[in-house]
Scaffold this motif. Structure first.
Motif: not given
Length: 376
Positions: A32-37, A54-59, A117-121
């Protein structure tokens, strides 16, 4: 308040929102807005524990070769969220690979990645991922602390309502409301200069602060609820050379119909919109309205390609509170699926704001206390 004070408050708010986004994303199972590995498969671009925007896939727009995406893997490490780079595209989907890996995910047992399957970029600037070092470590520490708080509350009150994602939502919502109310109602005199004639006078508060705080809370909660109600349904279709009673095992070049039971378990009526999120699936109807407790059936049609194999298919579902006419929501949805969520949230918050001003007024209120002495 001075310009410097506003800037400081703005930075504090951004930091709090970032932390909440990280914790909520970790609990919900998607960024949600930010992610990590957590692993080294994306080294040297992303080290274990590094974060990213993390940019949500819809936008996020169209996926291109070189993009780093977060997707729901089918087989990689047992399935689940994976952050890898797009290195190619086929008719079946995208080819992905970790920067540190010598082979693609599809060289193994992972099928090509579809749009559903893609949730974010990951956000990139000049072709480079914007990296936030060590963000994952902070998230894990905060999540551990919240887990401990959730367990303590559950044991204290004897209920499981404080556990899991529901409990996390209660903590975030309750904590956010408390912060808003405290900031709006009990700030120092210097920040109570709403009206010039009320400066430095005790016993005066501005009801607009309370109403605005509650309206913001209503807008955030309603928007978050609509986001939580929206999801992507997965159907693991097998294109086979034989007939089967399993509706997801479809003979090549044939179709199979499945029934998806849609239920409105909330207290408000909702609109639900459905759209294919992969190439071999269709859905009918594409939109429905459900009152409180109502259930409707949606027909999902799977189309098996001529080649045998496993083809995961996806249907995107978006739900919105039915506070606007259906035609208005449908028009907003045609522009972008998340636009009705934004407009509906603002409308619900604005309605609360208007009602609050009508009931409490918009002028500062003086509170007086009298003490009486008794003589014995």
């Amino acid at each position: 308040m001075s310009l410097r004070g506003y800037a400081t408050r703005g930075v504090e708010l951004l930091l709090v929102l970032a932390l909440v986004a990280l914790i909520a994303g970790a609990a919900l199972g998607q960024p949600v807005l930010l992610g990590f590995v957590e692993t080294g498969s994306m080294e040297p671009t992303l080290e274990p524990g590094d974060g990213f925007v993390a940019i949500p896939s819809p936008v996020a727009g169209d996926i291109e070769e070189g993009d780093v995406i977060v997707f729901e893997a089918q087989n990689l490490q047992g399935g689940g969220l994976t952050t890898h780079r797009v290195v190619g595209e086929t008719e079946s989907g995208y080819i992905t690979r970790g920067d540190a890996n010598p082979f693609t995910d599809q060289d193994g047992q992972e099928p090509p990645v579809t749009e559903g399957q893609i949730v974010a970029t990951a956000w990139q600037v000049n072709g480079e991922v914007v990296v936030i070092p060590g963000l994952g470590l902070l998230t894990e520490a905060a999540r551990g602390m919240l887990d401990s708080v959730q367990r303590t509350l559950a044991q204290t009150f004897g209920t499981r309502a404080f556990l899991g994602t529901q409990g996390l939502a209660l903590l975030i919502a309750g904590g956010g409301l408390a912060v808003l109310l405290f900031g709006f109602l009990f700030d120092d005199e210097r920040r109570q200069r709403v009206v010039k004639r009320t400066r430095r006078r005790k016993g005066i508060y501005d009801p607009r602060r309370l109403v605005l705080a509650m309206a913001l809370f209503v807008a955030l909660v309603s928007g978050g609820t609509m986001v939580a109600m929206s999801n992507t349904q997965e159907y693991g279709m097998v294109s086979a050379s034989f007939d089967s009673e399993n509706p997801t095992t479809v003979p090549t070049n044939e179709t199979s119909n499945l029934t998806y039971p849609a239920l409105n378990g909330g207290q408000l009526p909702v609109y639900a919109f459905y759209a294919p999120a992969s190439s071999n699936v269709d859905v009918e109807p594409t939109s429905i309205r459900m009152d409180r407790g109502e259930s409707r059936n949606v027909t999902v049609t799977l189309q098996a390609p001529p080649e045998t194999g496993y083809y995961p298919q996806y249907v995107a579902e978006h739900r919105y509170f039915a506070v606007l006419p259906f035609g208005v929501v449908a028009g907003l949805y045609a522009v972008h699926p998340w636009l009705p969520t934004l407009v509906t949230s603002l409308l619900m918050g604005g309605a609360f704001l208007l009602v609050g001003f009508l009931l409490l007024g918009a002028s500062p209120v003086r509170t007086r206390s009298r003490s009486r002495s008794s003589w014995f």
